[in-house]
Motif scaffolding. Sequence first.
Motif, mmCIF file in Angstrom:
data_model
loop_
_atom_site.group_PDB
_atom_site.id
_atom_site.type_symbol
_atom_site.label_atom_id
_atom_site.label_comp_id
_atom_site.label_asym_id
_atom_site.label_seq_id
_atom_site.Cartn_x
_atom_site.Cartn_y
_atom_site.Cartn_z
ATOM 1 N N THR A 62 4.047 -2.299 -0.396
ATOM 2 C CA THR A 62 2.768 -1.630 -0.595
ATOM 3 C C THR A 62 2.093 -2.214 -1.825
ATOM 4 O O THR A 62 2.724 -2.381 -2.863
ATOM 5 C CB THR A 62 2.984 -0.114 -0.799
ATOM 6 O OG1 THR A 62 3.708 0.386 0.329
ATOM 7 C CG2 THR A 62 1.666 0.613 -0.897
ATOM 8 N N ARG A 63 0.816 -2.519 -1.675
ATOM 9 C CA ARG A 63 0.035 -2.976 -2.821
ATOM 10 C C ARG A 63 -1.330 -2.302 -2.748
ATOM 11 O O ARG A 63 -1.740 -1.809 -1.692
ATOM 12 C CB ARG A 63 -0.088 -4.490 -2.873
ATOM 13 C CG ARG A 63 -0.780 -5.104 -1.690
ATOM 14 C CD ARG A 63 -0.715 -6.637 -1.761
ATOM 15 N NE ARG A 63 -1.264 -7.206 -0.558
ATOM 16 C CZ ARG A 63 -2.495 -7.669 -0.451
ATOM 17 N NH1 ARG A 63 -3.302 -7.645 -1.480
ATOM 18 N NH2 ARG A 63 -2.929 -8.170 0.687
ATOM 19 N N PHE A 64 -2.000 -2.285 -3.841
ATOM 20 C CA PHE A 64 -3.317 -1.666 -3.910
ATOM 21 C C PHE A 64 -4.346 -2.736 -4.235
ATOM 22 O O PHE A 64 -4.156 -3.538 -5.148
ATOM 23 C CB PHE A 64 -3.332 -0.556 -4.964
ATOM 24 C CG PHE A 64 -2.452 0.602 -4.597
ATOM 25 C CD1 PHE A 64 -2.956 1.637 -3.825
ATOM 26 C CD2 PHE A 64 -1.122 0.650 -4.983
ATOM 27 C CE1 PHE A 64 -2.143 2.703 -3.456
ATOM 28 C CE2 PHE A 64 -0.309 1.709 -4.631
ATOM 29 C CZ PHE A 64 -0.825 2.731 -3.867
ATOM 30 N N LYS A 68 -7.677 0.620 -2.460
ATOM 31 C CA LYS A 68 -7.138 0.878 -1.114
ATOM 32 C C LYS A 68 -5.669 0.487 -1.070
ATOM 33 O O LYS A 68 -5.253 -0.518 -1.638
ATOM 34 C CB LYS A 68 -7.919 0.092 -0.063
ATOM 35 C CG LYS A 68 -9.332 0.570 0.099
ATOM 36 C CD LYS A 68 -9.990 -0.103 1.270
ATOM 37 C CE LYS A 68 -11.407 0.423 1.433
ATOM 38 N NZ LYS A 68 -12.084 -0.180 2.554
ATOM 39 N N ARG A 69 -4.924 1.276 -0.352
ATOM 40 C CA ARG A 69 -3.490 1.046 -0.189
ATOM 41 C C ARG A 69 -3.288 0.107 0.992
ATOM 42 O O ARG A 69 -3.711 0.391 2.118
ATOM 43 C CB ARG A 69 -2.800 2.377 0.059
ATOM 44 C CG ARG A 69 -1.325 2.288 0.184
ATOM 45 C CD ARG A 69 -0.742 3.691 0.321
ATOM 46 N NE ARG A 69 0.672 3.597 0.491
ATOM 47 C CZ ARG A 69 1.343 4.241 1.416
ATOM 48 N NH1 ARG A 69 0.735 5.057 2.233
ATOM 49 N NH2 ARG A 69 2.642 4.093 1.508
ATOM 50 N N ILE A 70 -2.592 -0.995 0.766
ATOM 51 C CA ILE A 70 -2.326 -1.978 1.819
ATOM 52 C C ILE A 70 -0.813 -2.102 1.975
ATOM 53 O O ILE A 70 -0.112 -2.432 1.017
ATOM 54 C CB ILE A 70 -2.951 -3.344 1.478
ATOM 55 C CG1 ILE A 70 -4.465 -3.198 1.326
ATOM 56 C CG2 ILE A 70 -2.606 -4.366 2.537
ATOM 57 C CD1 ILE A 70 -5.139 -4.420 0.776
ATOM 58 N N VAL A 71 -0.328 -1.837 3.184
ATOM 59 C CA VAL A 71 1.096 -1.944 3.482
ATOM 60 C C VAL A 71 1.300 -3.185 4.339
ATOM 61 O O VAL A 71 0.661 -3.339 5.384
ATOM 62 C CB VAL A 71 1.609 -0.689 4.221
ATOM 63 C CG1 VAL A 71 3.079 -0.828 4.551
ATOM 64 C CG2 VAL A 71 1.357 0.555 3.393
#
Length: 192
Positions: A62-64, A68-71
């Motif tokens: 998971t990164r931001f 926005k949260r991006i998985v």
Amino acid sequence: MNYQNLKIGDAVPVSNRRGVTGRQLPEPKWHALRVRPGKEKASRETLRAYGVYSFFPVEERTRFFKGKRIVTEHAQVTQIIYARFKHQPQWDVLQDRKIITGVFCIGTSPIVLGADIIRAVQGLPTRAEELQAAREALMRIGEGDSAEVLGGPLAGLVVDVTKVRGGQVWWQTLAGIKGQIDRDGLRKLNVA
């Protein structure tokens, strides 16, 4: 080429494209396949489009980015995917189409993986582990069970379990004698 607009005398090219799989196998076989670095997901999806179930062990990261949260999904072991073939694989076709770069072999024979190996790779218990867990659950002593005392002066005495807490079991005989014992000191009776 559009075959609907052919006229008499037109040359028709012969298409001898083989599929990625051939004849049907008596039972599905699992193989470990080598793929290009970073192309595990693309190879998996291509094989699935051809009707071959495939997977690789993944970890989600998971990164931001801009709030926005991006998985994203990443291979735990790179350049390897596992595939179950219901039809005989055409290794040369899979390599020519750049779906895979190779298959794990002993000599020139591809290695067929057992179901327990695949279950271990998937993080699932093997059949033997499932059977052992089921046996332990069946033999676990609970309230209302009949059990036999295994050791001490009361060895062989059949008792009814009235309460179980932690590793301790409280019991009572038909004559009204009550007692307490370690769970390992009893053996469950009448296991169906």
